[in-house]
Design a protein around this motif. Sequence first.
Motif: not given
Length: 316
Positions: A31, A59, A61, A63, A114, A116, A118, A177-178, A180, A191
């Motif tokens: 991305t 927050p 992401i 990886h 929570s 995020a 990826r 970007e990815s 979401i 997103r």
Amino acid sequence: MTELLNATETGIAEAARLLREGALVAFPTETVYGLGGDARSDTAVARIFEAKGRPRFNPLIVHVAELDAARAVAIFDDRAERVASAFWPGPLTLVLPLRPSARLSPLVTADLPSVAVRVPAHPVAQALLHAFGGPLAAPSANPSGKVSPTRAGHVMAGLSGRIAAVVDGGTCAVGVESTILGLTDGAALLRPGGIPAEALEDCLGHRLETGGDNERPNAPGQLASHYAPSAPVRLDVAAPERGAFWIGFGPEAGGADLNLSPTGDLVEAAANLFHYLREADLRAKGPISVSPIPDRGLGRAINDRLRRAAAPRPVA
Ligand code: TXA
Ligand code: MG
């Protein structure tokens, strides 16, 4: 001095070594370039916010190299398993319940329940995650408020001198970007990004809600009083107060119950912030008072978080 590393075995080994020391390394994903730091290290994650000049702890992401590693940090239900097996590795981020045993720095999740996560597809990102052997927090590798970088030269232009290294992996193919997808309650597009929403809807078999507005409790940092301690919080308290638990900052706060940084180092203070708010909440028998924090650099993000903790509480 920011090193420009080639995406060779040697360059990637050097990048992994720097990351293990808690330094920051930008790396290509399909991305955009990400600004990577060890997601388990409070100091490394605090440095990410400092390098980007972000005014708040939103927050980040996380990886990881593969689905199994994602399962170690987040709790997957059937829907999460289905979209992950369809779109990973690739430009999709899932927001899922944080696994209690994840051992991530609370700065990565802004202390939310929570996370995020990826699995990027780019071969250089994959090689680096394998060489490093752990989860990497990685927002886009640009100064806050600037355009996301899709070439190593863009990263250098924005962050040279502020990070340890950039791994040069050429131009990012996706360039945005990815996507979401929030799966903590319902299924919400948080997103838009590299994977079209329609493809996710086809995979899940239903439409997505669109997220990110003020009513949604899982949209981070929207409510002023989000994740406040249960004790009342008072800011800019420069001396101990009777009955209050005092979180100090700097050498002037000698008598504090906890000191975010006795030497007045804002990176150290940011790294300690969420831990100390929780500890204060457990130990306080009255209000929590907090020293003034200089409103520059990371101090702005610290003050933003403290203002939320001190904001009037919504009536339950
Ligand atoms: O393509 C990408 O996703 C790039 C590359 C480098 O992988 N990374 C990226 O990361 O854009 P970052 O950290 O800038 O994206 C963070 C986004 C924010 O919009 C944030 O609000 C959302 O992810 N986010 C992170 N954790 C969340 C959570 N627990 N709940 C809801 N949203 C979350
Ligand atoms: Mg960004």
